[in-house]
Design a protein around this motif. Structure first.
Motif, PDB file in Angstrom:
ATOM      1  N   PHE A  59      -3.200 -10.574  -9.128  1.00  0.00           N
ATOM      2  CA  PHE A  59      -4.710 -10.380  -8.473  1.00  0.00           C
ATOM      3  C   PHE A  59      -5.738 -11.571  -8.871  1.00  0.00           C
ATOM      4  CE2 PHE A  59      -3.276  -5.937  -8.444  1.00  0.00           C
ATOM      5  CZ  PHE A  59      -3.884  -5.619  -7.121  1.00  0.00           C
TER       6      PHE A  59
ATOM      7  N   TYR B 137      -2.296  -1.661 -11.917  1.00  0.00           N
ATOM      8  CA  TYR B 137      -1.758  -2.439 -10.996  1.00  0.00           C
ATOM      9  C   TYR B 137      -1.627  -3.953 -11.531  1.00  0.00           C
ATOM     10  CZ  TYR B 137      -4.324   0.816  -7.886  1.00  0.00           C
ATOM     11  OH  TYR B 137      -4.786   1.726  -7.408  1.00  0.00           O
TER      12      TYR B 137
ATOM     13  N   HIS C 184       0.546  -6.323  -9.661  1.00  0.00           N
ATOM     14  CA  HIS C 184       0.607  -7.184  -8.552  1.00  0.00           C
ATOM     15  C   HIS C 184       0.038  -6.621  -7.348  1.00  0.00           C
ATOM     16  CE1 HIS C 184       3.327  -9.474 -10.720  1.00  0.00           C
ATOM     17  NE2 HIS C 184       4.178  -8.727 -11.151  1.00  0.00           N
ATOM     18  N   PRO C 185      -0.499  -7.433  -6.474  1.00  0.00           N
ATOM     19  CA  PRO C 185      -0.961  -6.889  -5.173  1.00  0.00           C
ATOM     20  C   PRO C 185       0.027  -6.263  -4.071  1.00  0.00           C
ATOM     21  CG  PRO C 185      -1.517  -9.325  -5.262  1.00  0.00           C
ATOM     22  CD  PRO C 185      -1.016  -8.728  -6.756  1.00  0.00           C
ATOM     23  N   THR C 186      -0.147  -5.270  -3.461  1.00  0.00           N
ATOM     24  CA  THR C 186       0.845  -4.763  -2.555  1.00  0.00           C
ATOM     25  C   THR C 186       0.755  -5.674  -1.145  1.00  0.00           C
ATOM     26  OG1 THR C 186      -0.664  -3.504  -1.709  1.00  0.00           O
ATOM     27  CG2 THR C 186       0.679  -2.370  -3.336  1.00  0.00           C
TER      28      THR C 186
ATOM     29  N   GLN D  91      -2.499  -5.786   0.483  1.00  0.00           N
ATOM     30  CA  GLN D  91      -3.684  -6.148  -0.342  1.00  0.00           C
ATOM     31  C   GLN D  91      -3.420  -7.803  -0.283  1.00  0.00           C
ATOM     32  OE1 GLN D  91      -2.707  -3.995  -4.004  1.00  0.00           O
ATOM     33  NE2 GLN D  91      -3.613  -2.257  -3.395  1.00  0.00           N
TER      34      GLN D  91
ATOM     35  N   THR E 160      -0.970   5.333   4.504  1.00  0.00           N
ATOM     36  CA  THR E 160      -1.508   5.396   3.242  1.00  0.00           C
ATOM     37  C   THR E 160      -0.227   5.260   2.494  1.00  0.00           C
ATOM     38  OG1 THR E 160      -0.652   7.849   3.840  1.00  0.00           O
ATOM     39  CG2 THR E 160      -3.064   7.245   3.885  1.00  0.00           C
ATOM     40  N   GLY E 161      -0.034   5.029   1.188  1.00  0.00           N
ATOM     41  CA  GLY E 161       0.991   4.562   0.303  1.00  0.00           C
ATOM     42  C   GLY E 161       1.266   3.429   0.245  1.00  0.00           C
ATOM     43  N   THR E 162       0.471   2.549   1.003  1.00  0.00           N
ATOM     44  CA  THR E 162       0.680   0.980   1.018  1.00  0.00           C
ATOM     45  C   THR E 162      -0.298   0.311   0.255  1.00  0.00           C
ATOM     46  OG1 THR E 162      -0.559   0.690   2.857  1.00  0.00           O
ATOM     47  CG2 THR E 162       1.849   0.984   3.197  1.00  0.00           C
ATOM     48  N   GLY E 163      -1.298   0.789  -0.341  1.00  0.00           N
ATOM     49  CA  GLY E 163      -2.141   0.167  -1.161  1.00  0.00           C
ATOM     50  C   GLY E 163      -3.350   0.077  -0.454  1.00  0.00           C
ATOM     51  N   LYS E 164      -3.633   0.475   0.609  1.00  0.00           N
ATOM     52  CA  LYS E 164      -4.618  -0.008   1.828  1.00  0.00           C
ATOM     53  C   LYS E 164      -6.083   0.395   1.121  1.00  0.00           C
ATOM     54  CE  LYS E 164      -4.493   3.997   4.765  1.00  0.00           C
ATOM     55  NZ  LYS E 164      -5.910   4.670   4.558  1.00  0.00           N
ATOM     56  N   THR E 165      -6.053   1.697   0.284  1.00  0.00           N
ATOM     57  CA  THR E 165      -7.742   1.930  -0.250  1.00  0.00           C
ATOM     58  C   THR E 165      -8.051   0.734  -1.240  1.00  0.00           C
ATOM     59  OG1 THR E 165      -6.793   4.166  -0.175  1.00  0.00           O
ATOM     60  CG2 THR E 165      -8.784   3.717  -1.539  1.00  0.00           C
TER      61      THR E 165
ATOM     62  N   ASP F 185      -2.959  11.923  -2.346  1.00  0.00           N
ATOM     63  CA  ASP F 185      -2.502  10.750  -3.174  1.00  0.00           C
ATOM     64  C   ASP F 185      -2.105  11.495  -4.408  1.00  0.00           C
ATOM     65  OD1 ASP F 185      -1.441   8.500  -4.200  1.00  0.00           O
ATOM     66  OD2 ASP F 185      -3.160   7.637  -4.997  1.00  0.00           O
TER      67      ASP F 185
ATOM     68  N   ARG G 165       5.943   7.001  -3.117  1.00  0.00           N
ATOM     69  CA  ARG G 165       4.560   6.212  -3.187  1.00  0.00           C
ATOM     70  C   ARG G 165       4.643   5.083  -4.242  1.00  0.00           C
ATOM     71  NH1 ARG G 165       0.711   8.560  -0.195  1.00  0.00           N
ATOM     72  NH2 ARG G 165      -1.117   7.636  -1.214  1.00  0.00           N
TER      73      ARG G 165
HETATM   74  P1  AMP Z   1      -3.271   3.876  -0.744  1.00  0.00           P
HETATM   75  O1  AMP Z   1      -2.266   3.505   0.220  1.00  0.00           O
HETATM   76  O2  AMP Z   1      -4.409   3.332  -0.935  1.00  0.00           O
HETATM   77  O3  AMP Z   1      -3.152   5.629  -0.675  1.00  0.00           O
HETATM   78  O4  AMP Z   1      -2.356   4.029  -2.319  1.00  0.00           O
HETATM   79  C1  AMP Z   1      -1.221   4.553  -2.526  1.00  0.00           C
HETATM   80  C2  AMP Z   1      -0.901   4.546  -3.998  1.00  0.00           C
HETATM   81  O5  AMP Z   1      -0.618   3.336  -4.631  1.00  0.00           O
HETATM   82  C3  AMP Z   1      -2.029   4.781  -4.819  1.00  0.00           C
HETATM   83  O6  AMP Z   1      -1.630   5.815  -5.865  1.00  0.00           O
HETATM   84  C4  AMP Z   1      -2.538   3.862  -5.586  1.00  0.00           C
HETATM   85  O7  AMP Z   1      -3.018   3.941  -6.916  1.00  0.00           O
HETATM   86  C5  AMP Z   1      -1.412   2.951  -5.711  1.00  0.00           C
HETATM   87  N1  AMP Z   1      -1.392   1.398  -5.634  1.00  0.00           N
HETATM   88  C6  AMP Z   1      -2.426   0.560  -4.979  1.00  0.00           C
HETATM   89  N2  AMP Z   1      -2.518  -0.691  -5.252  1.00  0.00           N
HETATM   90  C7  AMP Z   1      -1.447  -0.733  -5.960  1.00  0.00           C
HETATM   91  C8  AMP Z   1      -0.827  -1.997  -6.632  1.00  0.00           C
HETATM   92  N3  AMP Z   1      -1.303  -3.084  -6.393  1.00  0.00           N
HETATM   93  N4  AMP Z   1       0.167  -1.610  -7.713  1.00  0.00           N
HETATM   94  C9  AMP Z   1       0.694  -0.369  -7.854  1.00  0.00           C
HETATM   95  N5  AMP Z   1       0.138   0.689  -7.296  1.00  0.00           N
HETATM   96  C10 AMP Z   1      -0.788   0.348  -6.346  1.00  0.00           C
END
Ligand code: AMP
Length: 417
Positions: free
Chosen positions: A3, A21, A23-25, A28, A47-52, A304, A332
């Protein structure tokens, strides 16, 4: 990759650490630099990819620097649950900042929301209807919004929110950053993007493919035997964190009751329940108080919950997109998960479509100790093949006997608690 490469404000690093977290997904890694540079962006990310966090972190970074007491970012999202989750992510990642966030959605008292609007909370996470309603009554000032996120745009289209979304966008300053996320791009979403975004960059990940950490299985069965098969299936697996989807809220309610009668701790999530019932169902499921939650698509959108081990489609989803979203509730953040689908002969076309998207045939499973026969078929006891239509048995295909896929058996099938 870490990050630190993004040069995010130092206060965000403790939030990232707190969230766990390291490492960034991929989404990200691609999206954060573009958003920090101020570009408009179209993200094809499930969703599930860390897009939030991909949009929350750059928004927080920008807001730390400027004034307080003015609404400067707005996230528009289709469901209350999603709004709460995004709000929670902002709270967690921004824990060492003084940036505030509030949710605005219908079905709950509006007084606290009016207070938040009038106090100029810096980030609003909204569902379109209630926000418009309150703004039309004169609450809040949107003239300082610098960044707007349209989250799950295809779902907002499906839910009929586009007219409200367009009205909200008209109320925002023309000079702003706009980010649009969508799992699929029907023409109306493309059109909204063309009207709304300026020279957008595209970030395209996991294009309409289910996440790879999920394994899929079909359980062919006659419609009348579905409930019995489900109960048998639950008994054969470790049913500690299972999310079950039904087509309608009535079916969700009824099925939850039927499962509950067999001794499981079960709750349900659907739009006939009040907001506080929905929140306590979700919290109870997240905290492990309930082993099983039965939900409809709308209610479970974007949920989530960490460590959902199994998603079971009691009813086949209405579209491949819904399938992807449903099963995205498990597997996830790179954990393994299982997606089971009870499939009746009427579901054959959808099965073919799903197999095309997944790129492989979905294995069919049969529970060897389960009686697939309908009562009227009892005379034909020799034939224990499920009455599940032509798609169940293809040339060269065979059922796997007694097969709840192996991974979830750590030892012998567990007794219910
Ligand atoms: P989202 O796709 O935003 O719904 O995120 C899915 C899940 O991944 C959520 O539980 C986040 O907290 C988790 N997450 C997001 N970014 C990361 C990261 N860089 N490393 C590990 N988990 C993550």
């Amino acid at each position: 990759m870490s990050f630190t490469q993004f040069n995010l404000h130092v206060r965000l690093h403790s939030g990232i650490e707190k969230a766990g977290y390291t490492h960034p997904t991929p989404v990200q890694t691609e999206a954060i630099p573009l958003i920090l540079d101020g570009h408009d962006m179209i993200g094809t990310a499930q969703t599930g990819t860390g897009k939030t966090a991909a949009f929350v972190l750059p928004i927080l970074h920008r807001l730390i620097a400027g004034t307080r007491g003015k609404t400067r970012a707005m996230i528009i999202t289709p469901t209350r649950e999603l709004a709460e989750q995004i709000h929670e992510a902002i709270r967690l990642l921004g824990i060492h900042t003084t940036v505030r966030s509030a949710t605005i959605y219908g079905g709950v008292a509006s007084k606290p929301q009016i207070r938040a609007l009038n106090s100029g909370v810096e980030i609003l996470v909204v569902c379109p209807g209630r926000l418009l309603d309150l703004h039309d009554q004169g609450y809040g000032d949107l003239s300082g919004v610098e960044t707007v996120v349209l989250d799950e745009a295809d779902r907002m289209l499906d839910m009929g929110f586009f007219p409200s979304v367009r009205k909200i966008l008209k109320k925002l300053p023309k000079k702003r950053q706009t980010l649009l996320f969508s799992a699929t791009f029907p023409p109306e979403v493309e059109q909204l993007a063309a009207e709304t975004l300026h020279d957008p960059r595209r970030v395209s990940l996991s294009l309409r493919k289910p996440i790879h950490t999920v394994s899929h299985a079909l359980y062919p069965v006659a419609p009348q035997r579905k409930t019995k098969l489900l109960l048998e299936l639950l008994q054969q697996m470790e049913a500690n964190s299972v999310l079950i989807f039904t087509r309608t809220k009535h079916r969700a309610q009824k099925l939850a009751q039927q499962i509950g009668r067999t001794g499981y701790k079960v709750t349900s999530l659907h739009s006939d329940r009040s907001q506080s019932q929905r929140q306590s169902a979700l919290k109870g499921f997240k905290d492990g108080l309930y082993q099983i939650m039965v939900a409809t698509d709308i209610a479970a959108r974007g949920l989530d919950v960490e460590r959902i081990s199994h998603v079971i489609n009691f009813d086949m989803p209405a579209s491949p997109d819904d399938y992807i979203h449903r099963i995205g509730r498990t597997g996830r953040a790179e954990r393994a998960g299982d997606a089971f689908t009870l499939a009746t002969p009427e579901d054959a076309a959808m099965v073919r479509t799903l197999e095309k998207i997944i790129g492989n045939p979905i294995p069919r499973h049969q529970l060897s100790n389960f009686n697939y026969l309908l009562e009227e078929d009892e005379s034909a006891k020799n034939d224990r093949t499920p009455r599940s239509g032509s798609f169940a048995m293809k040339h060269g295909d065979h059922f796997r006997k007694n097969s709840v896929p192996r991974r979830q058996f750590h030892s012998a099938p567990k007794k219910r608690q």
